[in-house]
Design an enzyme around this catalytic site. Structure first.
Site, PDB file in Angstrom:
ATOM      1  N   ASN A 231      14.014  -4.694  20.794  1.00 31.08           N
ATOM      2  CA  ASN A 231      14.238  -3.269  20.527  1.00 31.08           C
ATOM      3  C   ASN A 231      13.675  -2.391  21.646  1.00 31.08           C
ATOM      4  OD1 ASN A 231      15.715  -3.498  18.243  1.00 31.08           O
ATOM      5  ND2 ASN A 231      14.177  -2.721  16.836  1.00 31.08           N
ATOM      6  N   GLY A 276      22.886  10.200  26.801  1.00 27.52           N
ATOM      7  CA  GLY A 276      23.090  11.119  25.685  1.00 27.52           C
ATOM      8  C   GLY A 276      21.922  12.060  25.508  1.00 27.52           C
ATOM      9  N   CYS A 283      14.505   2.696  13.829  1.00 24.03           N
ATOM     10  CA  CYS A 283      13.913   1.537  14.515  1.00 24.03           C
ATOM     11  C   CYS A 283      13.360   1.834  15.900  1.00 24.03           C
ATOM     12  CB  CYS A 283      14.941   0.418  14.626  1.00 24.03           C
ATOM     13  SG  CYS A 283      15.312  -0.305  13.038  1.00 24.03           S
TER      14      CYS A 283
HETATM   15  C1  UDX Z   1      18.765  -0.719  16.420  1.00 29.46           C
HETATM   16  C2  UDX Z   1      19.032  -2.062  17.114  1.00 29.46           C
HETATM   17  O1  UDX Z   1      20.252  -1.978  17.869  1.00 29.46           O
HETATM   18  C3  UDX Z   1      19.098  -3.187  16.100  1.00 29.46           C
HETATM   19  O2  UDX Z   1      19.237  -4.431  16.776  1.00 29.46           O
HETATM   20  C4  UDX Z   1      17.828  -3.186  15.276  1.00 29.46           C
HETATM   21  O3  UDX Z   1      17.884  -4.185  14.272  1.00 29.46           O
HETATM   22  C5  UDX Z   1      17.587  -1.830  14.645  1.00 29.46           C
HETATM   23  O4  UDX Z   1      17.591  -0.811  15.647  1.00 29.46           O
HETATM   24  P1  UDX Z   1      20.201   1.074  15.061  1.00 29.46           P
HETATM   25  O5  UDX Z   1      18.937   1.863  14.928  1.00 29.46           O
HETATM   26  O6  UDX Z   1      21.051   0.889  13.849  1.00 29.46           O
HETATM   27  O7  UDX Z   1      19.886  -0.409  15.603  1.00 29.46           O
HETATM   28  O8  UDX Z   1      21.103   1.796  16.147  1.00 29.46           O
HETATM   29  P2  UDX Z   1      21.653   1.541  17.623  1.00 29.46           P
HETATM   30  O9  UDX Z   1      23.106   1.381  17.557  1.00 29.46           O
HETATM   31  O10 UDX Z   1      20.891   0.495  18.323  1.00 29.46           O
HETATM   32  O11 UDX Z   1      21.329   2.974  18.290  1.00 29.46           O
HETATM   33  C6  UDX Z   1      19.990   3.482  18.330  1.00 29.46           C
HETATM   34  C7  UDX Z   1      19.972   4.845  18.988  1.00 29.46           C
HETATM   35  O12 UDX Z   1      20.258   4.735  20.383  1.00 29.46           O
HETATM   36  C8  UDX Z   1      21.005   5.840  18.442  1.00 29.46           C
HETATM   37  O13 UDX Z   1      20.412   7.128  18.368  1.00 29.46           O
HETATM   38  C9  UDX Z   1      22.121   5.802  19.467  1.00 29.46           C
HETATM   39  O14 UDX Z   1      22.879   6.978  19.493  1.00 29.46           O
HETATM   40  C10 UDX Z   1      21.315   5.615  20.749  1.00 29.46           C
HETATM   41  N1  UDX Z   1      22.076   4.967  21.833  1.00 29.46           N
HETATM   42  C11 UDX Z   1      22.536   3.693  21.700  1.00 29.46           C
HETATM   43  C12 UDX Z   1      22.280   5.659  23.026  1.00 29.46           C
HETATM   44  O15 UDX Z   1      21.849   6.811  23.171  1.00 29.46           O
HETATM   45  N2  UDX Z   1      22.934   5.027  24.051  1.00 29.46           N
HETATM   46  C13 UDX Z   1      23.402   3.753  23.940  1.00 29.46           C
HETATM   47  O16 UDX Z   1      23.992   3.258  24.911  1.00 29.46           O
HETATM   48  C14 UDX Z   1      23.213   3.067  22.732  1.00 29.46           C
END
Ligand code: UDX
Length: 469
Positions: A231, A276, A283
């Site tokens: 993470n 972004g 998480c």
């Molecule tokens: C995350 C992990 O991906 C997952 O493996 C873990 O079990 C829990 O935490 P999640 O919190 O559901 O999952 O969301 P994720 O899709 O990873 O995005 C997290 C944040 O990062 C969001 O705010 C998203 O908008 C942001 N993000 C993600 C970006 O700003 N850029 C990216 O390229 C990817």
């Protein structure tokens, strides 16, 4: 050992509930325990409580049959073969993970254990947690040969949780006991031997009978670190591209082109390179802080993690400055906001950068019309509607008569709006996009002045005539 295992899952949040129905989908018998009786009643009645693809269908298929819900932990655990602990590990003031729920569950399990049981940490926990669980069991008089502690971290993402669970990149099982490893391997066998994917009604995903997921066996401590490190690394990747996006803005380059070029290097990979307004959710912010604290407690200097957090916080401030520079001043401005969830596809607003930005904008004297396809009910609880904040029924209602429209969450439906209609509705056709959902030239063709992240702004010339008129 039979193929059908009696599993207890403690906690019915995103991880617990999804794990419970997915274990049933894999053929096991599950009891899901939560100490909140209202949640238990809702789940028994078929209300899945969270917005998650496939969850309502699986709940309907298995509830009160292969998955039972209860608030009685000791009753549930009495004849369980395996107990998954999937309770919350919230962040305390200093960033350290608060493990009091994990401890409370472990003590209660200790009181009802009579036969050999595998206790599995599914929640994200610091590296020393398995030892504490073991100590709690022993302090409560449980003989050492009656239990083993395993770390089996969960990598599912919200919004795609069921598919992620059943089609994982890898299954990590951390244990120092061969007996416990055999039990966990048996549980996941329908995935690892590919038989699940051969079923006609299997949930769709990228895994298949020919390409089943690997199960990685590690020590307990390594598994605990794998989860935190994964993470933290993904958060670092996002902060890195956000820092690069700032550089692109200063140099008049295009971060989308840069990210594409970087991502084509197979050593880097294209995912999690979307710039972004900063990462949010339940998480990443919590786990980066907790991992930083674990390093501190172990006497390791991991200052890189503080930098990841600093870039993330700064990204929101930079977006606010971008809105200000698009509008000159903020006081009294009417803004439309698209998106309140921390990312598209979920109703979760925990640590959502969108919510924080709405709060900042209201504090600056703006009035806001906000729309989110799924998260408005939750948003209303932390940001009640008032003179400066209204919740509206769709993206066009949010755009009506506003000085600018802000895109704060990457919902797919926000990336295909009718731009001519937007242009007609807005008082000034200005879009500030925190998620880079549009091609800047397309916006310009539709007469919209467009600001995004890490790309040169596109000014529609008539806008200035309108402002001056
Ligand atoms: C995350 C992990 O991906 C997952 O493996 C873990 O079990 C829990 O935490 P999640 O919190 O559901 O999952 O969301 P994720 O899709 O990873 O995005 C997290 C944040 O990062 C969001 O705010 C998203 O908008 C942001 N993000 C993600 C970006 O700003 N850029 C990216 O390229 C990817």
């Amino acid at each position: 050992m039979s193929d059908t295992i009696r599993i207890v899952v403690v906690g019915s949040g995103y991880v617990g509930l999804v794990a419970a129905v997915c274990f049933a989908e894999m053929g096991h018998n599950v009891v899901c325990v939560d100490n909140d009786q209202r949640k238990v009643d809702a789940l028994r009645g078929g209300d899945s409580l969270i917005h998650e693809d496939y969850l309502p269908e699986l709940l309907e298929r298995y509830r009160n049959a292969k998955v039972h819900f209860t608030s009685d932990l000791s009753e549930a655990t009495r004849d369980a073969e395996v107990i998954f602990i999937a309770v919350g590990t919230p962040q305390s003031g200093s960033g350290v993970a608060d493990l009091s729920y994990v401890e409370a569950v472990a003590s209660e399990i200790a009181r009802s254990l009579t036969t050999y049981t595998v206790i599995v940490e599914k929640s994200t926990v610091p590296v020393y947690t398995n030892e504490w669980i073991r100590r709690v069991m022993e302090r409560n008089g449980v003989a050492r040969n009656l239990f083993d502690v395993v770390s089996n971290p969960e990598f599912l993402r919200e919004g795609t949780a069921v598919a992620d669970f059943l089609h994982p990149d890898r299954i990590v099982v951390g244990t120092d006991s061969a007996r416990a490893a055999a039990v966990l391997s048996k549980i996941y066998e329908p995935l690892t031997n590919g038989s699940y994917y051969a079923q006609v009604d299997a949930i769709d995903g990228f895994r298949s009978a020919h390409e089943p997921p690997p199960l990685l066996l590690t020590s307990t401590k390594s598994a605990e670190i794998i989860k935190h490190a994964s993470n933290a690394f993904l958060a670092l990747k996002i902060s890195f591209i956000n820092a690069v996006s700032n550089l692109c803005e200063a140099a008049d380059a295009d971060v989308e082109q840069v990210a594409r070029g970087m991502g084509m290097d197979s050593r880097i990979g294209p995912r999690f390179l979307r710039p972004g307004i900063g990462y949010g959710g339940s998480c990443f912010p919590k786990d980066v802080a907790a991992f930083r604290c674990v390093a501190e407690q172990l006497g390791v200097d991991f200052a890189l993690l503080s930098e990841v957090e600093a870039i993330n916080a700064d990204q929101k401030r930079r977006f606010l400055s971008k809105v200000r520079s698009a509008l000159w001043t903020l006081r009294g401005k009417k803004l439309g906001v698209l998106g309140l969830a921390f990312k598209g596809g979920t109703d979760d607003i925990r640590e959502s950068p969108a919510i924080e930005l709405v709060q900042m904008l209201i504090a600056e004297g703006c009035s806001i019309k906000a729309f989110d396809p799924a998260a408005m009910a939750r948003a209303e609880q932390v940001l009640p509607p008032g003179p400066n904040l209204r919740y509206v029924s769709d993206a066009y209602a949010a755009s009506n008569d506003v000085d600018a429209l802000l895109i704060l969450t990457d919902w797919a439906e926000f990336s295909c709006l009718d731009l001519q209609r937007l242009n007609m509705l807005m008082r000034y056709p200005i879009v500030v996009d925190g998620r880079n959902l549009y091609d800047p030239d397309l916006m310009l063709e539709n007469g919209i002045t467009y600001f995004s992240v890490g790309r040169p702004a596109k000014h529609h010339v008539h806008e200035f005539a309108a402002v001056g008129a």
